[in-house]
Design a protein around this motif. Structure first.
Motif, PDB file in Angstrom:
ATOM      1  N   GLN A  10       0.814  -1.235   0.000  1.00 46.27           N
ATOM      2  CA  GLN A  10       0.000   0.000   0.000  1.00 46.27           C
ATOM      3  C   GLN A  10       0.845   1.283   0.000  1.00 46.27           C
ATOM      4  N   VAL A  11       1.737   1.394  -0.972  1.00 49.04           N
ATOM      5  CA  VAL A  11       2.475   2.655  -1.113  1.00 49.04           C
ATOM      6  C   VAL A  11       1.541   3.748  -1.658  1.00 49.04           C
ATOM      7  N   ALA A  12       0.444   3.302  -2.205  1.00 50.65           N
ATOM      8  CA  ALA A  12      -0.676   4.155  -2.608  1.00 50.65           C
ATOM      9  C   ALA A  12      -1.870   3.200  -2.573  1.00 50.65           C
ATOM     10  N   PRO A  13      -3.101   3.723  -2.619  1.00 56.78           N
ATOM     11  CA  PRO A  13      -4.233   2.799  -2.549  1.00 56.78           C
ATOM     12  C   PRO A  13      -4.139   1.695  -3.618  1.00 56.78           C
ATOM     13  N   TYR A  14      -4.183   0.469  -3.166  1.00 57.34           N
ATOM     14  CA  TYR A  14      -4.149  -0.721  -4.037  1.00 57.34           C
ATOM     15  C   TYR A  14      -2.840  -0.888  -4.824  1.00 57.34           C
ATOM     16  N   ALA A 194       1.029   3.730 -11.453  1.00 61.97           N
ATOM     17  CA  ALA A 194       0.386   2.512 -10.928  1.00 61.97           C
ATOM     18  C   ALA A 194      -0.928   2.862 -10.234  1.00 61.97           C
ATOM     19  N   SER A 195      -0.964   3.998  -9.536  1.00 64.06           N
ATOM     20  CA  SER A 195      -2.188   4.424  -8.841  1.00 64.06           C
ATOM     21  C   SER A 195      -3.298   4.699  -9.841  1.00 64.06           C
ATOM     22  N   GLU A 196      -2.906   5.332 -10.951  1.00 65.84           N
ATOM     23  CA  GLU A 196      -3.912   5.635 -11.977  1.00 65.84           C
ATOM     24  C   GLU A 196      -4.524   4.329 -12.494  1.00 65.84           C
ATOM     25  N   VAL A 197      -3.661   3.354 -12.760  1.00 66.41           N
ATOM     26  CA  VAL A 197      -4.141   2.052 -13.235  1.00 66.41           C
ATOM     27  C   VAL A 197      -5.003   1.397 -12.153  1.00 66.41           C
TER      28      VAL A 197
END
Ligand code: CAA
Length: 258
Positions: A10-14, A194-197
């Motif tokens: 969880q370095v960013a959501p999901y 990666a967060s955008e994806v």
């Protein structure tokens, strides 16, 4: 506990981040590291809280290739029995998108590992190369195939036959990588991508990845049939209903992954 990689959840959501961590050896990919990487990726692939994965090294090196010291004394039969590339075959089957965050050296197996990922974010200092020819061998983890498909015959042949490293700029121009960012931002930008994806429907993400990769080993017609089946199949998901409903209601969708 893995010895040669660090897993950050969880370095960013999901989004999860795996860092290759053999800095003194420029993250040379020994068998143990590759085994740990395979196991971590399989575990994250099965984790509902993960929708995209970032793979990085450090600022100086993504990875300087397979571990030459570990390979140097091996016979052909040793190599056959060790079967190191079966690990790579397993990684190829990971369904969630993997984004390589590359700074410094991505050489030999390191370059091949970036190409096994789905997108590549590179720092200005990134260098890509297949220098195996200088060791009296050739790339063994897909370099002659994936590099040629990514950058075309002329540049791939030059890199594989001379071992020349290319800069991030050349790699970008040739279509090997997605973007170049200032060195201090290479990891942050990969996590952002990666967060955008990861904000999309996770089931659609997996099927999209699968369909794009199908283009590498199918005829156009087979690929189109495969794409169509995945497209139709997604209409069985709640995420499709939610995505289209949210569009019509002019609100952001809430994807659940089923
Ligand atoms: N395997 C094992 N050790 C490696 C390594 C590798 N691929 N790459 C670097 N190292 C080690 C070095 O031996 C050195 O260790 P010591 O301090 O114990 O001597 C340490 O990492 C630091 O490396 P250098 O001192 O060489 O660092 P540098 O900044 O002077 O040079 C480099 C950097 C140009 C990347 C140079 O290290 C190099 O050429 N490395 C080898 C690159 C290579 O040939 N990769 C292909 C490997 S074969 C392969 O990958 C096959 C395949 O297809 C799967």
């Amino acid at each position: 506990m893995p010895q040669f990689i660090i897993i950050h959840q969880q370095v960013a959501p999901y989004v999860a981040h795996i860092q290759l961590n053999r800095p003194k050896e420029l993250n040379a990919l020994n068998l143990e590291l590759m085994g740990e990487l395979r196991d971590a990726l399989k575990q994250l692939d099965a984790d509902d809280q993960v929708r995209a994965i970032v793979l990085s090294g450090n600022e100086k090196a993504f990875a300087a290739g397979a571990d030459i010291k570990q390979m140097a004394g091996k016979t052909a039969i040793d190599m056959y029995n060790i079967d190191q590339f079966s690990t790579w075959d397993t990684i190829k089957k990971i369904k969630k998108p993997i984004i390589a965050a590359v700074s410094g050296f991505a050489l030999g197996g390191g370059c091949e590992l970036t190409m096994l990922c789905d997108m590549i974010v590179a720092s200005e200092t990134a260098r890509f190369g297949q220098p195996e020819i200088k060791l009296g061998v050739i790339p063994g983890a897909g370099g002659t195939q994936r590099l040629t498909r990514a950058v075309g015959k002329a540049l791939a042949m030059e890199m594989v036959l001379t071992g020349r490293f290319i800069t991030a700029r050349e790699a970008h121009q040739a279509g090997l990588i997605n973007r170049i960012v200032p060195t201090e931002l290479f990891l942050a930008e990969a996590i952002k991508l990666a967060s955008e994806v990861a904000s999309m429907s996770p089931i659609a993400i997996k099927m999209a990845k699968e369909a794009v990769l199908k283009a590498f080993d199918s005829t156009l017609d087979e690929g189109l049939q495969f794409e169509r089946k995945n497209f139709y199949l997604l209409f069985a998901s709640e995420d499709q209903k939610e995505g289209m409903q949210a569009f019509m209601e002019k609100r952001a969708p809430e994807f659940k992954g089923h």
